[in-house]
Design a protein around this motif. Structure first.
Motif, PDB file in Angstrom:
ATOM      1  N   VAL A  99     -17.078  18.414 -44.792  1.00 55.32           N
ATOM      2  CA  VAL A  99     -16.715  19.787 -44.438  1.00 55.32           C
ATOM      3  C   VAL A  99     -17.992  20.582 -44.203  1.00 55.32           C
ATOM      4  N   SER A 100     -17.984  21.406 -43.187  1.00 52.51           N
ATOM      5  CA  SER A 100     -19.172  22.192 -42.845  1.00 52.51           C
ATOM      6  C   SER A 100     -19.185  23.523 -43.594  1.00 52.51           C
ATOM      7  N   TYR A 101     -20.271  23.775 -44.291  1.00 51.50           N
ATOM      8  CA  TYR A 101     -20.488  25.076 -44.952  1.00 51.50           C
ATOM      9  C   TYR A 101     -21.878  25.592 -44.582  1.00 51.50           C
ATOM     10  N   LEU A 102     -22.868  24.708 -44.666  1.00 49.89           N
ATOM     11  CA  LEU A 102     -24.226  25.078 -44.246  1.00 49.89           C
ATOM     12  C   LEU A 102     -24.432  24.870 -42.745  1.00 49.89           C
ATOM     13  N   LYS A 103     -23.365  24.411 -42.080  1.00 49.42           N
ATOM     14  CA  LYS A 103     -23.413  24.127 -40.628  1.00 49.42           C
ATOM     15  C   LYS A 103     -24.334  22.947 -40.318  1.00 49.42           C
ATOM     16  N   THR A 104     -24.395  21.999 -41.245  1.00 51.33           N
ATOM     17  CA  THR A 104     -25.189  20.781 -41.030  1.00 51.33           C
ATOM     18  C   THR A 104     -24.319  19.528 -41.146  1.00 51.33           C
ATOM     19  N   ALA A 105     -22.993  19.681 -40.969  1.00 47.10           N
ATOM     20  CA  ALA A 105     -22.069  18.567 -41.186  1.00 47.10           C
ATOM     21  C   ALA A 105     -22.361  17.393 -40.264  1.00 47.10           C
ATOM     22  N   ASP A 106     -22.714  17.669 -39.013  1.00 42.23           N
ATOM     23  CA  ASP A 106     -22.991  16.574 -38.074  1.00 42.23           C
ATOM     24  C   ASP A 106     -24.166  15.733 -38.557  1.00 42.23           C
ATOM     25  N   ALA A 107     -25.226  16.400 -38.981  1.00 41.24           N
ATOM     26  CA  ALA A 107     -26.414  15.679 -39.433  1.00 41.24           C
ATOM     27  C   ALA A 107     -26.135  14.907 -40.714  1.00 41.24           C
ATOM     28  N   VAL A 108     -25.376  15.494 -41.622  1.00 38.68           N
ATOM     29  CA  VAL A 108     -25.052  14.816 -42.882  1.00 38.68           C
ATOM     30  C   VAL A 108     -24.171  13.598 -42.614  1.00 38.68           C
ATOM     31  N   ALA A 109     -23.147  13.785 -41.782  1.00 41.97           N
ATOM     32  CA  ALA A 109     -22.229  12.682 -41.490  1.00 41.97           C
ATOM     33  C   ALA A 109     -22.943  11.508 -40.831  1.00 41.97           C
ATOM     34  N   ALA A 110     -24.008  11.798 -40.091  1.00 44.69           N
ATOM     35  CA  ALA A 110     -24.756  10.729 -39.417  1.00 44.69           C
ATOM     36  C   ALA A 110     -25.504   9.843 -40.408  1.00 44.69           C
ATOM     37  N   LYS A 111     -25.759  10.354 -41.610  1.00 42.91           N
ATOM     38  CA  LYS A 111     -26.559   9.611 -42.586  1.00 42.91           C
ATOM     39  C   LYS A 111     -25.739   9.006 -43.730  1.00 42.91           C
ATOM     40  N   VAL A 112     -24.560   9.574 -43.985  1.00 42.07           N
ATOM     41  CA  VAL A 112     -23.752   9.121 -45.128  1.00 42.07           C
ATOM     42  C   VAL A 112     -22.849   7.968 -44.680  1.00 42.07           C
ATOM     43  N   PRO A 113     -22.766   6.900 -45.452  1.00 42.44           N
ATOM     44  CA  PRO A 113     -21.927   5.756 -45.065  1.00 42.44           C
ATOM     45  C   PRO A 113     -20.468   6.145 -44.842  1.00 42.44           C
ATOM     46  N   ARG A 114     -19.869   5.622 -43.780  1.00 42.53           N
ATOM     47  CA  ARG A 114     -18.441   5.790 -43.445  1.00 42.53           C
ATOM     48  C   ARG A 114     -18.048   7.247 -43.243  1.00 42.53           C
ATOM     49  N   ALA A 115     -18.990   8.111 -42.954  1.00 43.88           N
ATOM     50  CA  ALA A 115     -18.716   9.545 -42.900  1.00 43.88           C
ATOM     51  C   ALA A 115     -18.300  10.006 -41.510  1.00 43.88           C
ATOM     52  N   ILE A 116     -17.492  11.054 -41.501  1.00 43.26           N
ATOM     53  CA  ILE A 116     -17.018  11.705 -40.292  1.00 43.26           C
ATOM     54  C   ILE A 116     -16.896  13.191 -40.612  1.00 43.26           C
ATOM     55  N   THR A 117     -17.191  14.061 -39.664  1.00 43.18           N
ATOM     56  CA  THR A 117     -17.062  15.490 -39.923  1.00 43.18           C
ATOM     57  C   THR A 117     -15.583  15.875 -39.971  1.00 43.18           C
TER      58      THR A 117
END
Length: 651
Positions: A225-243
């Motif tokens: 979930v986006s709060y800091l508006k960095t969800a795309d970048a976080v999802a790219a690094k976390v395993p199995r992640a999707i925004t």
């Protein structure tokens, strides 16, 4: 004890309360002549089947009630309410539609937005479809590590609409704390936030989420979930992640559907916050939780359709679960995330004024902190909308009652409340028709056969004893997770007094019929064999201006137990002999000579759980050289080192 009430509801206000309306309906339905709350409470515990049946009807519960109201009503555990019922928890909360505010959100001074009821329905619909497409169904667990966002409420509703089970914590939990909880329940989906704001600072979670996701193999998807508006970048690094945006993509809003389930079908898994081992996973049923919360919002707090309900809480505390049920009473949820003192000490009163909050919920520690920060909202803010203020988390000191009425608002129903994660609700709380007395909780909750017992299981009046509940109630846990034979569940509440719930609080009936909670009974001090509640000590110490807060423990010493008090002082203050004497004198005169600590020691920090409760048992273990098994339950585990090997405690 002062016999002068701090607040008395006007006869008009008391008579117009929903609890009086409910009582009149009970009288009409059952041919009774109940006159007041005390009469109604006595009837509610004598006839739990009829009482909860009336709560169902009065609150307009959606679903099929079935023919039987209560089976095995004499067994604890073992009683079953509404064994033939079919309901859905989310269906009962998602009653309203339209353009009005469903939720208003502020994240300190960094983020703010609001959702209408139609916005809420639309998000829940899209999330429900996405979850179903991901294979989420009845009995599956969805775990969430989120701030107190509108999205968090909506995701919970989407999960429970499908008959799946919701479990949450706040994003300030460390890696081990999250895994100790969610690792036990094996979630199918893990929902997390990209980061959060606290005290004006952005906290990025990429590294922590990467580690957690790597150790939650059952979570087939990690939704960011986006709060800091960095969800795309976080999802790219976390395993199995999707925004969250990608997760919901392709699903258009349509009417939400609801899977109706048995009354006790699990809806929430909550966790004990203690530091004595891996947290217990406490499973709560949808029907019992719903009825308790509707009762507590509408009858005990007089929350009405169109009210605006606020509670300062996180998703790691059961008060979040309590808060979100407010929409079931037709109230708008006023949500806050972050520090309650950022960017200034009175920021929550700005919020109350701006959004016309009607119920302002907080903790005893927050009220004490306001007092120490010399905040006077009564002089600076228009709080005319606020009718009720509730306080929980720890006992509310008598002086804090004074502060609320002197410095926040004079005409206010101040309800100190107490219950716990164990019941996701309250044993003792407000009565809108009754007087508020200094330092007292007003009443036992309707339907809750609360009493105070001595060690030998006898009722005691105006004496300290164990808080018990002698008859079944709807929000008893369904079970503990991974406890197939129920042994852990039984040991937690029923070993002390057979067939009676023993809650682990040290309590006392007052002559006004109210209650005082003296702290946890397992943290009770026993110098010379006399039981003393730690809250009685804190109530005195925290009146001293030089002291910010304190923690008291019993130390085994010289074949007895002696009281040791650790105090955190204001910046620049050193605990010298004069201040030590002031503290002891205050305790001696305000509590009793037996409460006076043998040692008073200055300390730089006091360990507390994620929900803000100080951890006496953890400090006691450290002082005695015992390991603290679950430091991940603490918000500041590094504080424990301050208590190791103290020279002052050797003599």
């Amino acid at each position: 004890m002062n016999d002068t009430p701090l607040w008395t509801p006007s006869p008009e206000r008391a008579n117009a309360s929903q609890v009086m309306d409910f009582m009149r309906q009970v009288n009409a339905r059952h041919g009774l002549a109940l006159r007041n709350y005390k009469d109604l409470h006595a009837w509610s515990v004598a006839h739990p089947d009829l009482f909860w049946d009336r709560i169902w009807d009065y609150c307009g519960v959606i679903g099929e009630k079935g023919g039987r109201l209560l089976v095995d009503g004499g067994r604890m555990p073992g009683a079953t309410f509404f064994p033939d019922a079919q309901i859905n928890f989310a269906e009962n909360l998602l009653r309203k539609t339209g353009p009005g505010d469903a939720m208003v959100f502020r994240g300190e001074d960094k983020v703010s937005y609001r959702w209408s009821w139609d916005d809420l329905h639309a998000f829940v619909s899209r999330a429900q479809q996405a979850l179903a497409a991901a294979g989420i169904g009845k009995g599956d667990r969805v775990a969430a590590m989120l701030p107190n966002l509108p999205e968090s409420v909506a995701l919970m509703l989407a999960v429970t609409s499908l008959g799946a089970i919701w479990s949450s914590c706040s994003p300030d939990f460390g890696e081990r704390g999250v895994l100790d909880r969610f690792g036990q329940i094996e979630p199918k989906i893990f929902i997390a936030v990209d980061g959060y704001w606290y005290n004006g600072k952005a906290i990025d979670l990429t590294e922590r989420l990467t580690a957690i996701a790597g150790q939650l193999p059952t979570a087939q998807k990690v939704v960011i979930v986006s709060y800091l508006k960095t969800a795309d970048a976080v999802a790219a690094k976390v395993p199995r992640a999707i925004t969250i945006d990608a997760f919901l993509k392709g699903f258009a809003a349509k009417p939400v559907t609801f899977t109706r389930l048995p009354f006790n079908h699990p809806v929430y898994i909550l966790y004990s916050s203690g530091t004595t081992g891996v947290p217990k996973c406490i499973v709560h049923g949808g029907g019992g939780t719903l009825l308790q919360h509707l009762k507590e919002h509408r009858l005990q707090s007089d929350v009405r359709d169109g009210d605006r309900v606020f509670y300062f809480t996180t998703l790691g505390w059961m008060m979040w679960n309590w808060l979100v049920s407010g929409i079931g009473a037709g109230a708008t949820l006023i949500l806050w995330d972050g520090s309650p003192f950022a960017p200034k000490p009175d920021v929550l009163f700005d919020y109350a004024q701006d959004e016309k909050i009607t119920l302002f919920g907080t903790s005893a520690k927050y009220i004490d902190a306001l007092k120490k920060a010399d905040v006077h909202p009564a002089k600076t803010h228009d709080l005319s909308s606020v009718r009720v203020m509730t306080s929980t988390g720890s006992p509310l000191a008598a002086e804090s009652f004074d502060y609320v009425y002197d410095d926040i608002k004079r005409d206010l129903h101040l309800a100190s409340i107490s219950g716990g994660t164990d019941i996701v609700s309250c044993f003792v709380l407000g009565d809108p028709t009754a007087r508020v007395y200094r330092g007292e909780i007003q009443a036992a909750g309707l339907g809750m056969a609360v009493d105070v017992w001595s060690d030998d299981g006898k009722h005691v009046e105006q004496e300290k004893g164990e808080l018990v509940c002698t008859r079944p109630f709807t929000s008893m846990p369904v079970m503990f997770w991974n406890d197939p034979d129920g042994k852990k569940y039984h040991a937690a509440y029923f070993d002390r007094f057979p067939n009676v719930w023993c809650h682990g609080d040290f309590a006392e009936w007052t002559k006004h019929g109210g209650l005082i909670i003296h702290g946890r009974s397992d943290a009770t001090l026993n110098p010379g064999g006399v039981r003393i509640g730690t809250a009685e000590i804190y109530a005195q110490v925290e009146q001293i201006p030089e002291v910010l807060e304190a923690i008291a423990i019993g130390q085994d010493f010289d074949n007895d137990v002696r009281v040791v008090l650790f105090v955190r002082c204001r910046e620049g203050i050193t605990l010298d002999d004069a201040l030590r004497d002031t503290i002891k004198k205050k305790i001696r005169t305000g509590a009793s000579p037996r409460h006076v600590p043998a040692k008073v020691i200055q300390i730089a920090d006091i360990p507390r759980t994620k929900s803000g409760k100080i951890t006496e048992l953890a400090v006691r273990d450290v002082v005695h050289g015992r390991p603290v098994k679950n430091t991940e339950a603490l918000a500041n585990p590094e504080a424990l080192k301050l208590y190791e090997g103290l020279a002052e405690l050797r003599s």
